[in-house]
Design a protein around this motif. Structure first.
Motif, PDB file in Angstrom:
ATOM      1  N   PHE A 160      -6.181   1.572  -1.348  1.00 20.52           N
ATOM      2  CA  PHE A 160      -4.592   2.022  -1.514  1.00 20.52           C
ATOM      3  C   PHE A 160      -4.493   2.029  -3.046  1.00 20.52           C
ATOM      4  CE2 PHE A 160      -4.147   1.754   2.811  1.00 20.52           C
ATOM      5  CZ  PHE A 160      -3.026   2.806   3.162  1.00 20.52           C
ATOM      6  N   VAL A 161      -3.635   3.032  -3.508  1.00 17.53           N
ATOM      7  CA  VAL A 161      -3.140   3.160  -4.925  1.00 17.53           C
ATOM      8  C   VAL A 161      -1.687   3.299  -4.908  1.00 17.53           C
ATOM      9  CG1 VAL A 161      -3.096   4.192  -7.059  1.00 17.53           C
ATOM     10  CG2 VAL A 161      -5.328   4.394  -5.458  1.00 17.53           C
ATOM     11  N   GLY A 162      -1.042   2.190  -5.392  1.00 15.89           N
ATOM     12  CA  GLY A 162       0.533   2.293  -5.437  1.00 15.89           C
ATOM     13  C   GLY A 162       0.959   2.700  -6.803  1.00 15.89           C
ATOM     14  N   VAL A 163       1.839   3.601  -6.715  1.00 16.71           N
ATOM     15  CA  VAL A 163       2.604   4.017  -7.834  1.00 16.71           C
ATOM     16  C   VAL A 163       4.162   3.187  -8.006  1.00 16.71           C
ATOM     17  CG1 VAL A 163       3.831   6.161  -8.626  1.00 16.71           C
ATOM     18  CG2 VAL A 163       1.570   6.480  -7.611  1.00 16.71           C
ATOM     19  N   ARG A 164       4.136   2.787  -9.051  1.00 17.49           N
ATOM     20  CA  ARG A 164       5.391   1.669  -9.112  1.00 17.49           C
ATOM     21  C   ARG A 164       6.772   2.529  -9.125  1.00 17.49           C
ATOM     22  NH1 ARG A 164       1.921  -1.093 -12.531  1.00 17.49           N
ATOM     23  NH2 ARG A 164       1.520  -3.030 -11.835  1.00 17.49           N
TER      24      ARG A 164
ATOM     25  N   PRO B 219      11.152   1.963  -9.413  1.00 16.00           N
ATOM     26  CA  PRO B 219      12.047   0.875  -9.796  1.00 16.00           C
ATOM     27  C   PRO B 219      12.597   0.091  -8.639  1.00 16.00           C
ATOM     28  CG  PRO B 219      12.933   3.274 -10.386  1.00 16.00           C
ATOM     29  CD  PRO B 219      11.521   3.322  -9.856  1.00 16.00           C
ATOM     30  N   ASN B 220      12.955  -1.126  -8.713  1.00 15.30           N
ATOM     31  CA  ASN B 220      13.793  -1.683  -7.494  1.00 15.30           C
ATOM     32  C   ASN B 220      12.872  -2.167  -6.417  1.00 15.30           C
ATOM     33  OD1 ASN B 220      16.295  -1.575  -9.350  1.00 15.30           O
ATOM     34  ND2 ASN B 220      16.412   0.319  -8.468  1.00 15.30           N
ATOM     35  N   TYR B 221      11.647  -1.700  -6.414  1.00 16.02           N
ATOM     36  CA  TYR B 221      10.646  -2.116  -5.335  1.00 16.02           C
ATOM     37  C   TYR B 221       9.643  -3.175  -6.050  1.00 16.02           C
ATOM     38  CZ  TYR B 221      12.903   1.675  -2.529  1.00 16.02           C
ATOM     39  OH  TYR B 221      13.597   2.404  -1.907  1.00 16.02           O
ATOM     40  N   ALA B 222       9.517  -4.098  -5.032  1.00 17.77           N
ATOM     41  CA  ALA B 222       8.521  -5.092  -5.507  1.00 17.77           C
ATOM     42  C   ALA B 222       7.197  -4.747  -5.170  1.00 17.77           C
ATOM     43  CB  ALA B 222       8.609  -6.320  -4.321  1.00 17.77           C
ATOM     44  N   THR B 223       6.231  -5.308  -5.899  1.00 13.87           N
ATOM     45  CA  THR B 223       4.793  -4.988  -5.882  1.00 13.87           C
ATOM     46  C   THR B 223       3.900  -6.185  -5.251  1.00 13.87           C
ATOM     47  OG1 THR B 223       4.679  -6.031  -8.106  1.00 13.87           O
ATOM     48  CG2 THR B 223       4.943  -3.732  -8.276  1.00 13.87           C
ATOM     49  N   GLU B 224       4.593  -7.044  -4.979  1.00 15.80           N
ATOM     50  CA  GLU B 224       3.885  -8.135  -4.147  1.00 15.80           C
ATOM     51  C   GLU B 224       3.628  -7.588  -2.748  1.00 15.80           C
ATOM     52  OE1 GLU B 224       7.164  -9.358  -5.472  1.00 15.80           O
ATOM     53  OE2 GLU B 224       6.142  -9.646  -7.164  1.00 15.80           O
ATOM     54  N   THR B 225       2.327  -8.020  -2.500  1.00 12.13           N
ATOM     55  CA  THR B 225       1.934  -7.348  -1.000  1.00 12.13           C
ATOM     56  C   THR B 225       0.848  -8.337  -0.701  1.00 12.13           C
ATOM     57  OG1 THR B 225       1.127  -5.596   0.353  1.00 12.13           O
ATOM     58  CG2 THR B 225       0.908  -5.126  -1.897  1.00 12.13           C
ATOM     59  N   PRO B 226       0.564  -8.494   0.547  1.00 15.19           N
ATOM     60  CA  PRO B 226      -0.720  -9.434   1.062  1.00 15.19           C
ATOM     61  C   PRO B 226      -1.799  -8.339   0.894  1.00 15.19           C
ATOM     62  CG  PRO B 226       0.583  -8.730   3.036  1.00 15.19           C
ATOM     63  CD  PRO B 226       1.524  -8.411   1.707  1.00 15.19           C
ATOM     64  N   TYR B 227      -1.509  -7.055   0.825  1.00 13.89           N
ATOM     65  CA  TYR B 227      -2.728  -6.080   0.740  1.00 13.89           C
ATOM     66  C   TYR B 227      -3.378  -5.734  -0.543  1.00 13.89           C
ATOM     67  CZ  TYR B 227      -1.112  -5.107   5.477  1.00 13.89           C
ATOM     68  OH  TYR B 227      -0.807  -5.290   6.912  1.00 13.89           O
ATOM     69  N   PRO B 228      -4.603  -5.501  -0.836  1.00 19.85           N
ATOM     70  CA  PRO B 228      -5.073  -5.106  -1.967  1.00 19.85           C
ATOM     71  C   PRO B 228      -4.684  -4.001  -2.480  1.00 19.85           C
ATOM     72  CG  PRO B 228      -7.042  -4.986  -0.487  1.00 19.85           C
ATOM     73  CD  PRO B 228      -5.651  -5.411   0.454  1.00 19.85           C
TER      74      PRO B 228
ATOM     75  N   ILE C 144      -4.220  -1.045  -5.831  1.00 22.26           N
ATOM     76  CA  ILE C 144      -4.549  -0.600  -7.315  1.00 22.26           C
ATOM     77  C   ILE C 144      -3.208  -0.212  -7.649  1.00 22.26           C
ATOM     78  CG2 ILE C 144      -5.988   0.714  -8.804  1.00 22.26           C
ATOM     79  CD1 ILE C 144      -7.896   0.870  -6.409  1.00 22.26           C
ATOM     80  N   TRP C 145      -2.353  -0.612  -8.614  1.00 19.99           N
ATOM     81  CA  TRP C 145      -1.180  -0.369  -9.216  1.00 19.99           C
ATOM     82  C   TRP C 145      -1.437   0.688 -10.357  1.00 19.99           C
ATOM     83  CZ3 TRP C 145       3.076  -0.213  -6.516  1.00 19.99           C
ATOM     84  CH2 TRP C 145       3.101  -1.203  -5.426  1.00 19.99           C
ATOM     85  N   ILE C 146      -0.831   1.576 -10.433  1.00 25.05           N
ATOM     86  CA  ILE C 146      -1.000   2.620 -11.604  1.00 25.05           C
ATOM     87  C   ILE C 146       0.722   2.881 -11.949  1.00 25.05           C
ATOM     88  CG2 ILE C 146      -1.572   5.063 -12.329  1.00 25.05           C
ATOM     89  CD1 ILE C 146      -4.039   3.302 -11.679  1.00 25.05           C
ATOM     90  N   ASP C 147       0.563   3.200 -13.348  1.00 30.95           N
ATOM     91  CA  ASP C 147       2.132   3.191 -13.800  1.00 30.95           C
ATOM     92  C   ASP C 147       2.008   4.840 -14.043  1.00 30.95           C
ATOM     93  OD1 ASP C 147       3.189   0.857 -13.834  1.00 30.95           O
ATOM     94  OD2 ASP C 147       2.142   0.455 -15.807  1.00 30.95           O
ATOM     95  N   VAL C 148       3.014   5.570 -13.825  1.00 35.03           N
ATOM     96  CA  VAL C 148       3.204   6.767 -14.047  1.00 35.03           C
ATOM     97  C   VAL C 148       4.974   7.086 -14.357  1.00 35.03           C
ATOM     98  CG1 VAL C 148       1.464   7.830 -12.204  1.00 35.03           C
ATOM     99  CG2 VAL C 148       4.272   7.690 -11.640  1.00 35.03           C
ATOM    100  N   PRO C 149       5.122   8.137 -15.284  1.00 34.47           N
ATOM    101  CA  PRO C 149       6.490   8.183 -15.457  1.00 34.47           C
ATOM    102  C   PRO C 149       7.433   8.279 -14.338  1.00 34.47           C
ATOM    103  CG  PRO C 149       5.113   9.794 -16.595  1.00 34.47           C
ATOM    104  CD  PRO C 149       4.242   9.197 -15.765  1.00 34.47           C
ATOM    105  N   LEU C 150       8.505   7.598 -14.372  1.00 30.97           N
ATOM    106  CA  LEU C 150       9.547   7.387 -13.071  1.00 30.97           C
ATOM    107  C   LEU C 150      10.279   8.562 -13.086  1.00 30.97           C
ATOM    108  CD1 LEU C 150      10.308   3.633 -13.704  1.00 30.97           C
ATOM    109  CD2 LEU C 150       8.551   4.661 -12.101  1.00 30.97           C
TER     110      LEU C 150
END
Length: 199
Positions: A136-140, A142-151, A153-159
């Motif tokens: 799973f790849v998460g796109v950040r 605003p106002n949403y937590a990034t803590e999760t028990p699941y692994p 991969i976080w990627i920054d993209v323009p909001l």
């Protein structure tokens, strides 16, 4: 002695959605994640019936596919995966990815989701089994937590605060969606008279 030849595994991203219509935030997200992870391709996968939405009305799938083809025409990194439209019915990600991984055993899949979806992962159909099949790849967002028990991969993209719902309303109100939707998709929407009754 015969040597065993191994070929490298393919690395493919999947971005699901209704794409009703496809817009700039979808395209930037797919392109940025694909480049950041060095993926061979990122497939935009239109859903038939999203399981997490209540009977959401979408236009005919043929229009959504045509708009995706127009939007992706000039980017060789991005492709279309029509498997959920072909399968019909509810589009459970587990069922889709099970099919795709069985059909393509030499491929590692990276399933892209918005940061707002991460907190709902525990409610996804067969999420534990799904976690074994894809990265799973998460796109950040605003106002949403990034803590999760699941692994994840976080990627920054323009909001970007752009949604298909907003765009459909703008079109129905006669407002411009230039630069929010690719020009050839804007032309297609106008030629076909799409979304004029979206209020």
């Amino acid at each position: 002695m015969e040597s065993i030849r191994t070929s490298p595994r393919k690395q493919v991203g999947i971005l699901g959605g209704t794409f009703n219509p496809v817009h700039i935030a979808h395209l930037i997200t797919a392109d940025q994640v694909g480049k950041a992870l060095g993926l061979e391709t990122v497939a935009l996968m239109p859903s038939n019936q999203p399981p997490h939405q209540d009977e959401k009305k979408t236009i005919d799938a043929s229009h959504r596919l045509q708009m995706l083809e127009l939007a992706l025409a000039d980017n060789p990194l991005l492709t279309i995966e029509p498997i959920e439209l072909q399968r019909a019915g509810k589009s459970y990600t587990y069922d889709t990815m099970k099919l795709l991984t069985e059909q393509n055993p030499d491929t590692d899949y990276y399933f892209i989701i918005g940061g707002d979806m991460v907190e709902y992962l525990p409610k996804w159909y067969k999420i534990d089994e799904l976690m074994q099949m894809v990265n799973f790849v998460g796109v950040r967002r605003p106002n949403y937590a990034t803590e999760t028990p699941y692994p994840i991969i976080w990627i920054d993209v323009p909001l970007m605060d752009v949604s298909s719902t907003q765009l459909r309303k703008k079109i129905a109100q006669g407002c411009s969606v230039n630069y929010l939707v690719p020009p050839n998709v804007v032309n297609y929407i106008q030629e076909k008279g799409l979304y004029l009754d979206e209020l």
